[in-house]
Design an enzyme around this catalytic site. Structure first.
Site, PDB file in Angstrom:
ATOM      1  N   TYR A  92       0.835  -1.202   0.000  1.00 52.15           N
ATOM      2  CA  TYR A  92       0.000   0.000   0.000  1.00 52.15           C
ATOM      3  C   TYR A  92       0.873   1.257   0.000  1.00 52.15           C
ATOM      4  CZ  TYR A  92      -3.529   3.401   1.385  1.00 52.15           C
ATOM      5  OH  TYR A  92      -4.359   4.492   1.429  1.00 52.15           O
ATOM      6  N   LYS A 136       1.151   4.160  -2.895  1.00 50.74           N
ATOM      7  CA  LYS A 136       0.862   5.566  -2.614  1.00 50.74           C
ATOM      8  C   LYS A 136       2.070   6.455  -2.902  1.00 50.74           C
ATOM      9  CE  LYS A 136      -3.438   5.389  -1.768  1.00 50.74           C
ATOM     10  NZ  LYS A 136      -4.389   6.114  -2.620  1.00 50.74           N
TER      11      LYS A 136
END
Length: 172
Positions: free
Chosen positions: A150, A154
């Protein structure tokens, strides 16, 4: 204003869609689950439409512009994924990177000529903890963890956003 909001069935996307509809915008809920999208559109009221978009499937991303009747003033790239197990998109990309970065990147490039004023990319503070692995973006060789994937996705989103801003300003 016509505003496309990806991932508008839950969380930040739903809140954004509701606020925009309340403010008088026509909100296009670009969602993977159109049944849930129609339910959410009815709940938020206002001027809305629901269109199918699965950012983890590049065929769906490529089909989206043809579903869109006309352009939009604003594109809000909000949709994202945080999976608990390493999986891949139908196109063979690591799911978190595919959904959070590759799908929105492709969508934005396809829609760029049809967006009137703003492109908004929702980021996360998680990018600060990312380990950049340009040689293994899909984490096939390095250890995969939910938060690691994740955070990396990002970070890619943040870097893309900065570069997109630079290029759009230079093109003025």
């Amino acid at each position: 204003k016509r505003v496309i909001v990806t991932g508008a069935t839950n969380g930040v996307g739903l809140g954004t869609a509701a606020a925009l509809a309340t403010a008088g915008a026509h909100v296009i809920l670009a969602v993977r689950n159109t049944d849930l999208g129609r339910q959410r559109a009815a709940e938020i009221g206002g001027s809305t439409s629901v269109l199918k978009l699965d950012l983890a499937d590049l065929d769906s991303v490529r089909a989206f512009p043809d579903l869109l009747d006309g352009g939009a003033d604003i594109l809000i790239n909000n949709a994202g994924a945080l999976t608990q197990h390493r999986t891949e998109t139908v196109d063979g990309f690591e799911m978190t990177l595919g959904t959070n970065f590759l799908g929105p990147f492709a969508l934005t490039n396809l829609l760029l000529p049809h967006i009137g004023s703003h492109i908004i990319i929702v980021g996360s503070e998680a990018h600060r903890s990312a380990t950049w692995r340009p040689d293994d973006m899909h984490l096939r060789s390095h250890r995969w963890t939910p938060m690691g994937a994740y955070a990396r996705s990002k970070l890619a989103v943040m870097l893309w956003g900065l570069e997109l801003d630079r290029r759009l300003r230079a093109a003025r």
